[in-house]
Enzyme design. Structure first.
Site, mmCIF file in Angstrom:
data_model
loop_
_atom_site.group_PDB
_atom_site.id
_atom_site.type_symbol
_atom_site.label_atom_id
_atom_site.label_comp_id
_atom_site.label_asym_id
_atom_site.label_seq_id
_atom_site.Cartn_x
_atom_site.Cartn_y
_atom_site.Cartn_z
ATOM 1 N N ASP A 1 3.255 -1.264 3.279
ATOM 2 C CA ASP A 1 4.166 -1.532 2.165
ATOM 3 C C ASP A 1 5.285 -0.492 2.183
ATOM 4 O OD1 ASP A 1 5.230 -2.503 -0.194
ATOM 5 O OD2 ASP A 1 3.649 -1.730 -1.475
ATOM 6 N N ASP B 1 -6.951 -6.440 -2.087
ATOM 7 C CA ASP B 1 -7.459 -6.532 -3.461
ATOM 8 C C ASP B 1 -6.370 -6.382 -4.520
ATOM 9 O OD1 ASP B 1 -7.070 -3.684 -2.921
ATOM 10 O OD2 ASP B 1 -8.023 -3.379 -4.867
#
Ligand code: IMP
Ligand code: MG
Length: 171
Positions: free
Chosen positions: A99, A155
């Site tokens: 990310d 998650d």
């Protein structure tokens, strides 16, 4: 209401993993390959990837928690260090998603201190939206522009890791 929008199917994931494993098996022939998975997001990806790689290799795991830890290992805090000797080995870091690049930048720096023969990155997802640090992702299965995704190890507050496919999470 939380919505899960299908994004990448289980079949598409397996096709891309097979392809990445082929490249890795070719590139690391006659090398001392060690797959190092980053807990916990990478475990499902790692378990499929390792079974598709056709050359001999080892597996290890590391755990990281916060970006601003006070440990001497850099800007991340380790919850689990590697078990096996990595000096002289060819480390391939296996990560679920890249990310901002913070985690991998710190990990690359840490692994370099162990005097390996090489360190490269294999990521299931390369997400460009919030990239802050330049990261060379050598093997990536999927490139996405933006969004928060879950499933196949990824998650949201520790949930949805078990989903066999990848979904866009809309809160
Ligand atoms: P980075 O240090 O910002 O590159 O963060 C990477 C880590 O953030 C990943 O290993 C994930 O744990 C988490 N992360 C970033 N984006 C997502 C996402 O879209 N879904 C689930 N976890 C994510
Ligand atoms: Mg992670």
């Amino acid at each position: 209401m939380t919505k899960l929008i299908p994004m990448i199917s289980a079949e598409e994931i397996q096709i891309k993993i097979k392809y990445a494993a082929e490249l890795i098996s070719r590139d690391y022939k006659n090398k001392k390959l060690v797959l190092v998975g980053i807990l916990k997001g990478s475990i499902i990806f790692l378990s499929d990837l390792t079974r598709e790689i056709t050359i001999e290799h080892e597996i290890d795991l590391v755990g990281t928690s916060s970006y601003s830890g006070t440990e001497t290992t850099g800007s991340i805090k380790f919850t689990k260090l590697p078990d096996i000797q990595l000096e002289g080995k060819d480390i391939l870091i296996v990560e679920d998603i890249v990310d901002t690049g913070t985690t991998l930048t710190a990990l690359m720096r840490y692994f370099q201190t162990l005097k390996p023969a090489s360190v490269k990155i294999c990521a299931l997802i390369n997400k460009n939206e919030r990239r802050e640090l330049p990261i060379d992702v050598h093997y990536s299965c999927f490139d996405i522009e933006k969004g928060f995704i879950v499933g196949y190890g990824l998650d949201y507050n520790e949930k949805y890791r078990n989903l066999p496919a990848i979904f866009d999470l809309k809160l």
